[in-house]
Motif scaffolding. Structure first.
Motif, PDB file in Angstrom:
ATOM      1  N   VAL A   1      42.131  27.923  31.007  1.00 17.12           N
ATOM      2  CA  VAL A   1      42.627  28.869  30.531  1.00 17.12           C
ATOM      3  C   VAL A   1      42.181  30.320  30.720  1.00 17.12           C
ATOM      4  N   PHE A   2      43.025  31.036  31.377  1.00 22.03           N
ATOM      5  CA  PHE A   2      41.856  32.174  30.959  1.00 22.03           C
ATOM      6  C   PHE A   2      42.240  33.763  31.067  1.00 22.03           C
ATOM      7  N   GLY A   3      42.072  34.646  30.028  1.00 26.52           N
ATOM      8  CA  GLY A   3      42.812  35.190  29.376  1.00 26.52           C
ATOM      9  C   GLY A   3      42.865  35.103  27.754  1.00 26.52           C
ATOM     10  N   ASP A   4      42.364  34.278  27.474  1.00 26.03           N
ATOM     11  CA  ASP A   4      42.718  34.222  25.737  1.00 26.03           C
ATOM     12  C   ASP A   4      41.140  33.788  25.213  1.00 26.03           C
ATOM     13  N   ARG A   5      40.726  35.649  25.329  1.00 30.77           N
ATOM     14  CA  ARG A   5      39.306  36.203  24.807  1.00 30.77           C
ATOM     15  C   ARG A   5      38.338  35.423  25.939  1.00 30.77           C
ATOM     16  N   LYS A   6      37.800  34.118  25.298  1.00 35.44           N
ATOM     17  CA  LYS A   6      37.256  33.859  26.361  1.00 35.44           C
ATOM     18  C   LYS A   6      37.538  32.315  27.067  1.00 35.44           C
ATOM     19  N   ALA A   7      37.003  32.032  28.501  1.00 37.05           N
ATOM     20  CA  ALA A   7      37.803  30.954  29.172  1.00 37.05           C
ATOM     21  C   ALA A   7      37.404  29.695  28.983  1.00 37.05           C
ATOM     22  N   LYS A   8      38.160  28.862  28.762  1.00 41.16           N
ATOM     23  CA  LYS A   8      38.115  28.051  28.203  1.00 41.16           C
ATOM     24  C   LYS A   8      39.126  26.343  28.737  1.00 41.16           C
ATOM     25  N   MET A   9      38.750  25.276  28.269  1.00 34.86           N
ATOM     26  CA  MET A   9      39.450  23.762  28.371  1.00 34.86           C
ATOM     27  C   MET A   9      40.556  23.707  27.510  1.00 34.86           C
ATOM     28  N   VAL A  10      41.650  23.322  28.610  1.00 32.80           N
ATOM     29  CA  VAL A  10      42.283  22.283  26.996  1.00 32.80           C
ATOM     30  C   VAL A  10      42.982  21.305  27.629  1.00 32.80           C
ATOM     31  N   THR A  11      44.041  20.554  26.715  1.00 34.75           N
ATOM     32  CA  THR A  11      44.202  18.831  26.948  1.00 34.75           C
ATOM     33  C   THR A  11      46.280  19.369  26.675  1.00 34.75           C
ATOM     34  N   THR A  12      46.395  20.406  26.265  1.00 34.88           N
ATOM     35  CA  THR A  12      48.232  20.448  25.973  1.00 34.88           C
ATOM     36  C   THR A  12      48.385  21.590  26.675  1.00 34.88           C
ATOM     37  N   LEU A  13      49.711  22.023  25.944  1.00 33.00           N
ATOM     38  CA  LEU A  13      50.341  22.714  26.917  1.00 33.00           C
ATOM     39  C   LEU A  13      50.417  24.099  25.754  1.00 33.00           C
ATOM     40  N   ALA A  14      50.552  23.468  24.036  1.00 32.48           N
ATOM     41  CA  ALA A  14      50.782  24.125  23.609  1.00 32.48           C
ATOM     42  C   ALA A  14      49.094  25.167  23.432  1.00 32.48           C
ATOM     43  N   ASP A  15      48.384  24.408  23.655  1.00 26.04           N
ATOM     44  CA  ASP A  15      46.737  25.500  23.682  1.00 26.04           C
ATOM     45  C   ASP A  15      47.046  26.387  24.939  1.00 26.04           C
ATOM     46  N   ALA A  16      47.475  26.138  25.792  1.00 28.60           N
ATOM     47  CA  ALA A  16      47.835  26.764  26.836  1.00 28.60           C
ATOM     48  C   ALA A  16      49.036  27.801  26.594  1.00 28.60           C
ATOM     49  N   GLN A  17      49.393  28.008  25.927  1.00 34.16           N
ATOM     50  CA  GLN A  17      50.499  28.584  25.251  1.00 34.16           C
ATOM     51  C   GLN A  17      51.868  28.534  25.702  1.00 34.16           C
TER      52      GLN A  17
ATOM     53  N   SER B   1      49.403  17.612  29.977  1.00 37.66           N
ATOM     54  CA  SER B   1      47.480  17.337  29.778  1.00 37.66           C
ATOM     55  C   SER B   1      46.005  17.562  30.324  1.00 37.66           C
ATOM     56  N   GLY B   2      46.883  18.020  31.884  1.00 37.47           N
ATOM     57  CA  GLY B   2      45.665  18.379  32.590  1.00 37.47           C
ATOM     58  C   GLY B   2      44.725  17.732  32.585  1.00 37.47           C
ATOM     59  N   PRO B   3      43.154  17.933  32.431  1.00 36.64           N
ATOM     60  CA  PRO B   3      43.127  18.746  31.570  1.00 36.64           C
ATOM     61  C   PRO B   3      43.060  20.235  32.362  1.00 36.64           C
ATOM     62  N   MET B   4      43.033  21.599  31.588  1.00 35.03           N
ATOM     63  CA  MET B   4      43.783  22.641  32.610  1.00 35.03           C
ATOM     64  C   MET B   4      42.639  23.289  32.644  1.00 35.03           C
TER      65      MET B   4
END
Length: 277
Positions: A236-252, A231-234
Motif C-alpha cells: 500500500v502506497f500513500g497511507d503515510r509510510k508504505a506498508k504490506m497488508v494481507t487484507t482488503l480492509a487494511d488496503a482501504q 489476501s495478497g500480500p499487497m
C-alpha cells in the motif's frame, strides 16, 4: 483543436484558452472521439478475453503469459472516476437516481437475488441525491473495473506478480481534488511534481514507489509476491509510510468484494455497468 474551435487561433492563444477552459467543457467537446478500449491487435491481444482466462494461470491464450516473466500491477482507490467522463460529458449525473436502478433491475431481471446482494453495498435509488449516486456508481466502477481485475490478473499470472494499492489523494484543485484519481499513481511515481504540487507526504510516497520500481527493473523483488486473491500480500502506497497488508480492509478497499463477486459473477456485473456508462 478543431473540436474546440481553436484551429485558426495562434498557439499562444490556444494555450491561454486551454489553461482557463473548465474541465467539464473540455470533456463535453472532446470525449470519446477515440474509444478508450483495449486494442485487439491479433498479436499481443489476439482476441477479447474473459475473466476466466485472465485469472487462470494454466490458460496461456494471452501471449504475454508465456514471454512475460514477472510484473507489477495495481490500482488507485478511485480509478473508476475515469469511467464517469461519459456521464459528465452527456450531462447525465442528475438522471442517475432514476435511470441506474431501472437499468440494473433490467440487467438482473432473471437474477433478483444477485441484484439484492449488490444493493446491500452499493445503494442507489430514486431518493439518492444525484451527486451521491454518481459517487456510488464510480466506486462500483473502481471496485469491479479496476480492483477486481488487478487481483484476478495477478492470480492468473504464471510467474511472480507484485500488487500494490495506491491511496494518496489528489492534492490539486478541481472536481477530483481529494480523490485518489486514475493515473495519479503514475504521476506520483514519476516524481515530476515532487517540488511543484505534492506535499511532503506525496514526495515521500513518490520516493517509496521509485525505490520499489527501480529495484524491480533491476531484477530484484520490490516486495513480497502476490499469492492469493483478496489476501495478497499487497503493498500500500500513500497511507503515510508504505506498508504490506494481507487484507482488503487494511488496503482501504471493500473487504467483502470477492465474496460478493463469487455469488454475482464478474462478467455479468461488469457488462451491466459498462452498458450503462
Amino acid at each position: 483543436m478543431s473540436l474546440l474551435g481553436l484551429s485558426e487561433e495562434p498557439f499562444s492563444r490556444q494555450q491561454e484558452i486551454l489553461s482557463t477552459m473548465p474541465v467539464e467543457e473540455l470533456v463535453k467537446k472532446t470525449f470519446q472521439v477515440v474509444s478508450a478500449l483495449p486494442a485487439v491487435d491479433r498479436i499481443f491481444l489476439p482476441k477479447a478475453h474473459g475473466i476466466f482466462c485472465i485469472s487462470d494461470p494454466e490458460d496461456l491464450s494471452i501471449p504475454g503469459k508465456t514471454w512475460c516473466k514477472t510484473m507489477i500491477l495495481g490500482d488507485s482507490k478511485d480509478d473508476g472516476l475515469v469511467m464517469g467522463l461519459g456521464i459528465l460529458a452527456a450531462g447525465r449525473v442528475a438522471s442517475i437516481p432514476a435511470t441506474f436502478p431501472a437499468h440494473f433491475e433490467k440487467s438482473f431481471l432473471s437474477d433478483p437475488e444477485d441484484l439484492a446482494l449488490i444493493k446491500q453495498h452499493y445503494q442507489i435509488d430514486a431518493n439518492t441525491p444525484s451527486n451521491q449516486a454518481f459517487d456510488t456508481l464510480l466506486q462500483m466502477s473502481s471496485d469491479i473495473g479496476f480492483l477486481a481485475p488487478t487481483h484476478y490478473l495477478a492470480a492468473g499470472f504464471p510467474g511472480p506478480s507484485y500488487v500494490y494499492h495506491f491511496n494518496y489523494r489528489n492534492p490539486w484543485d478541481g472536481m477530483w481534488g481529494g480523490k485518489v484519481s486514475h493515473i495519479l499513481d503514475v504521476a506520483v511515481a514519476l516524481g515530476n511534481y515532487n517540488l511543484n504540487g505534492l506535499d511532503e507526504h506525496g514526495a515521500n510516497t513518490s520516493g517509496e514507489m521509485q525505490d520499489a520500481f527501480i529495484n524491480f527493473a533491476n531484477g530484484e523483488e520490490p516486495w513480497a509476491p502476490f499469492q492469493e486473491i483478496a489476501s495478497g500480500p499487497m503493498r500500500v502506497f500513500g497511507d503515510r509510510k508504505a506498508k504490506m497488508v494481507t487484507t482488503l480492509a487494511d488496503a482501504q478497499r471493500y473487504p467483502e468484494l470477492f465474496d460478493l463477486l463469487e455469488n454475482v459473477g464478474w462478467s455479468k456485473w461488469w457488462t451491466a455497468i459498462s452498458n450503462y456508462l
